[in-house]
Design a protein around this motif. Structure first.
Motif, short mmCIF file in Angstrom:
data_model
loop_
_atom_site.label_atom_id
_atom_site.label_comp_id
_atom_site.label_asym_id
_atom_site.label_seq_id
_atom_site.Cartn_x
_atom_site.Cartn_y
_atom_site.Cartn_z
N LEU A 156 0.83 -1.21 0.00
CA LEU A 156 0.00 0.00 0.00
C LEU A 156 0.86 1.26 0.00
O LEU A 156 0.64 2.18 -0.79
CB LEU A 156 -0.92 0.01 1.23
N HIS A 157 1.85 1.28 0.87
CA HIS A 157 2.68 2.48 1.00
C HIS A 157 3.61 2.68 -0.20
O HIS A 157 3.92 3.81 -0.57
CB HIS A 157 3.44 2.46 2.31
N CYS A 165 1.05 6.14 7.79
CA CYS A 165 1.00 4.83 8.45
C CYS A 165 0.62 4.98 9.92
O CYS A 165 1.29 5.68 10.68
CB CYS A 165 2.36 4.16 8.35
N VAL A 166 -0.48 4.31 10.32
CA VAL A 166 -0.84 4.16 11.73
C VAL A 166 -0.46 2.74 12.12
O VAL A 166 -0.90 1.77 11.49
CB VAL A 166 -2.35 4.37 11.96
N LEU A 186 8.50 -0.41 8.65
CA LEU A 186 7.58 0.65 8.22
C LEU A 186 8.00 2.04 8.67
O LEU A 186 7.39 3.04 8.26
CB LEU A 186 6.17 0.36 8.76
N ALA A 187 9.02 2.15 9.50
CA ALA A 187 9.45 3.45 10.00
C ALA A 187 9.84 4.39 8.84
O ALA A 187 10.40 3.93 7.84
CB ALA A 187 10.64 3.27 10.94
N PRO A 188 9.51 5.68 8.98
CA PRO A 188 8.82 6.31 10.11
C PRO A 188 7.30 6.15 9.99
O PRO A 188 6.75 6.30 8.90
CB PRO A 188 9.22 7.77 9.99
N VAL A 189 6.65 5.86 11.10
CA VAL A 189 5.19 5.77 11.12
C VAL A 189 4.65 7.12 11.60
O VAL A 189 5.33 7.88 12.28
CB VAL A 189 4.68 4.63 12.01
#
Length: 196
Positions: A156-157, A165-166, A186-189
């Motif tokens: 998705l990202h 991103c949550v 996934l950082a940075p969220v």
């Protein structure tokens, strides 16, 4: 570090939520339930009233805790997109630039990947509309939706760079993913949900 809360877990009434935030020394809230309704469904007049109350209490709204994207991927998207557009207007009235949202429920027994293009198309439409109106779409991982595991959240990202991103570690655990591994990947969220 700033800490906000789903204040509707303290009280369904906005006045009770404000009292709980102040009692616990929090900066504000991710507003979700307001006097028995999801915040994305309240009237614009009600949103102005809530904003005044929050201002008077010295609290801010971190984000709109909406149920956007919590419909089946095979459901009609047009009326849901209208709900999203209204949520954007509510966000603006509450002086926040964030809407928490999801990536659609996948039918039981179906391979989520067959819906990849439809998920991307729908989320891209929401992201484009939100960004044009100064509001960011913030995707939360959750069991049962397309973006439930690291593999699909990364897709998705990658496909939609403007999507925020949550990070919900408990939801990853429900999907047998390792939250520590996912957080690094996934950082940075944008922000993290924690349970006390």
């Amino acid at each position: 570090m700033k800490i906000y809360a789903f204040a509707d877990e303290a009280s369904p009434a906005i006045d009770g939520q404000i009292a709980a935030m102040r009692r616990n020394g929090l900066n504000g809230l991710e507003i979700r339930g307001v006097d028995g309704e999801n915040v994305s469904a309240i009237s614009l007049e009600k949103a102005k009233e809530v904003r005044r109350k929050l201002d008077d209490a010295g609290l801010c709204t971190w984000s709109i805790g909406s149920p956007i994207g919590k419909i089946g991927i095979e459901d009609d998207f047009a009326p849901h997109f209208e709900k999203f557009k209204r949520a954007v207007e509510i966000a603006k009235k509450l002086h926040t630039t964030r809407i928490r949202m999801f990536s659609f429920y996948i039918p039981d027994g179906k391979n989520p990947e067959i819906y990849h293009d439809t998920v991307i198309e729908r989320i891209q439409k929401m992201v484009d509309y939100g960004e044009a109106n100064g509001v960011h779409c913030c995707h939360e991982n959750e069991k049962g939706i397309y973006g439930d595991t690291l593999k699909r959240v990364e897709k998705l990202h990658k496909a939609i760079p403007a999507l925020r991103c949550v990070f919900d570690p408990a939801n990853y655990i429900q999907c047998s993913d390792d939250p520590a591994v996912n957080f690094k990947a996934l950082a940075p969220v944008s922000y993290t949900h924690l349970r006390a």
